[in-house]
Design a protein around this motif. Sequence first.
Motif, PDB file in Angstrom:
ATOM      1  N   SER A  44      44.089  46.043  37.776  1.00 26.39           N
ATOM      2  CA  SER A  44      44.686  45.422  38.949  1.00 26.39           C
ATOM      3  C   SER A  44      45.571  46.413  39.689  1.00 26.39           C
ATOM      4  N   GLU A  54      36.769  47.874  45.642  1.00 21.50           N
ATOM      5  CA  GLU A  54      37.071  46.518  45.174  1.00 21.50           C
ATOM      6  C   GLU A  54      38.551  46.191  45.311  1.00 21.50           C
ATOM      7  N   ALA A  58      40.259  43.333  47.820  1.00 18.88           N
ATOM      8  CA  ALA A  58      41.146  42.244  47.404  1.00 18.88           C
ATOM      9  C   ALA A  58      42.299  42.083  48.391  1.00 18.88           C
ATOM     10  N   SER A 198      38.854  29.943  44.884  1.00 21.96           N
ATOM     11  CA  SER A 198      39.467  31.078  44.180  1.00 21.96           C
ATOM     12  C   SER A 198      40.706  31.483  44.950  1.00 21.96           C
ATOM     13  N   ARG A 202      39.378  35.408  46.996  1.00 21.33           N
ATOM     14  CA  ARG A 202      39.026  36.744  46.508  1.00 21.33           C
ATOM     15  C   ARG A 202      37.762  36.751  45.656  1.00 21.33           C
ATOM     16  N   SER A 204      36.675  36.487  42.471  1.00 23.59           N
ATOM     17  CA  SER A 204      36.611  37.495  41.414  1.00 23.59           C
ATOM     18  C   SER A 204      35.530  37.212  40.376  1.00 23.59           C
ATOM     19  N   SER A 241      35.580  37.764  35.131  1.00 22.38           N
ATOM     20  CA  SER A 241      36.413  37.830  36.335  1.00 22.38           C
ATOM     21  C   SER A 241      36.851  39.270  36.531  1.00 22.38           C
ATOM     22  N   ASP A 242      36.712  39.759  37.762  1.00 24.79           N
ATOM     23  CA  ASP A 242      37.051  41.142  38.078  1.00 24.79           C
ATOM     24  C   ASP A 242      38.557  41.245  38.319  1.00 24.79           C
ATOM     25  N   ALA A 245      40.667  42.331  41.504  1.00 24.97           N
ATOM     26  CA  ALA A 245      40.968  41.434  42.622  1.00 24.97           C
ATOM     27  C   ALA A 245      42.421  40.992  42.644  1.00 24.97           C
ATOM     28  N   CYS A 255      42.919  35.551  36.399  1.00 21.67           N
ATOM     29  CA  CYS A 255      41.493  35.723  36.102  1.00 21.67           C
ATOM     30  C   CYS A 255      40.965  34.555  35.288  1.00 21.67           C
ATOM     31  N   TYR A 302      36.525  43.946  33.907  1.00 20.35           N
ATOM     32  CA  TYR A 302      36.148  42.535  33.886  1.00 20.35           C
ATOM     33  C   TYR A 302      36.774  41.855  32.667  1.00 20.35           C
TER      34      TYR A 302
END
Length: 334
Positions: A44, A54, A58, A198, A202, A204, A241-242, A245, A255, A302
Motif C-alpha cells: 500500500s 496500480e 488508486a 468498494s 477502487r 481491489s 484483494s490488491d 489500492a 482489503c 494480493y
Amino acid sequence: MVVMRDRIKAIVPAERRVAIRRLLARVKVFSNYAYDARRYLRASTAGRMADDAERLAAHICMDYHRLEKGMALPSPRHGFGRDVVMRLMRTVGRYEDRYGPADVTAFARGALAGYRRFNAGQLAPEVEGALDAFLSAPMQDGGAGGVEALTSETLFPFDSDAARRFLRSRRSVRQFDGRPVPEAILQDAARIAQQAPSVCNRQSARIFASNRREKMDELLSLQNGNRGFGDRLGAVIVIASDMRAFTSMGERNQCWVDGGIFAMSMALALHSLHVGACMLNWSVEPGRDRALRRCLGIEDHYAVITMMGAGFPPDALMVAASPRRRTDDIIRFV
C-alpha cells in the motif's frame, strides 16, 4: 518425537505445560500479524510512494469518486472540491505521461467533464481555465465517470417478492455432478459480481480461478474444509484483494472488507446462473498462504480473502439446514 514428548510430560507439570502453550500461541499470533503487516506496508501507499500504475490508479479513483459523490448529493454546492479537482488533474497527467491513457484516467476525465458541466459559469476563472485546458488535451476521451440520472423504477427494476425469494434461496452447496464449470460462465459471474461496492470505487478485488481437475486438486489439498465433496467440484475460485489500492494505516483491514463483499457478490452471481457454490475459508498461517501463492502465481501485494468451490448441483440434493438466528438477536435500534 513421541519419546521426547513423553519425557517433557514427565518433567514439566501440567499447569506449566499449559502456560508454555499459551505463551507460544501468543508469539504465533504476533508473528502472523507481522506477516500481514509487512505485506501491507510493502504493497500500500501507507508506507511508500505511489510509484506504479496500480498505486497511482488508486489515488485517481479516490479523487474522481469524491467528485462523483459530491455531485450525487441532494443539494451539491457549486464549486465544491477545488483542491480535489486540481490534484486529480495533476495525478491523471502524471499517470498518462508514464503509462499512457487507461480506463481509470478515462473515468477520471469523465468525472471532471461532468463536474465542469455541473458548475457551468460557477467556477473560479483559474479552475475553469485549468479544466478547459486539461479536457481539451488530445488524450483518451472521457469515460463513464460522473453521475447518472435514475428514477425509482430504474433503480429497482425487479419484483420485490421475486428478489426476496432469490436472495433467500441461496444455500451453500456441497453436492455436485462433477462437470467442469465453463470459463464463460465464470467470466459472466465475475462481470455480475463487479457491481459489488468498494471503498471509493477502487475495485481491489481479483479472481484466480481454475476448472482443471489437476489444478483444483492441488488447490483443495491446501484447504481443510472440502473433504467429501471437493473431488466433485467443477471450479475452484480464489478471491483476493490488491493491497496497492489502499493508502493509509486506517485502511489496513479494508482489503478484507472489500474482498468479503465481493466474494458474497460472486456467490450470488453464480447462484443467478444456476451454479452452486460454497465458501471455503482461508484462515491459515503464513506457510500455507505462501504455498497457495506458489500454486497460482499470486503476487505478494494480493491478500487472499477466501476460496470458493463451485459446480453444477444434481437435480436432487441435500444441503445443511444452517438455521439462522432470530432477527431480533442481530439488530439493535439506537
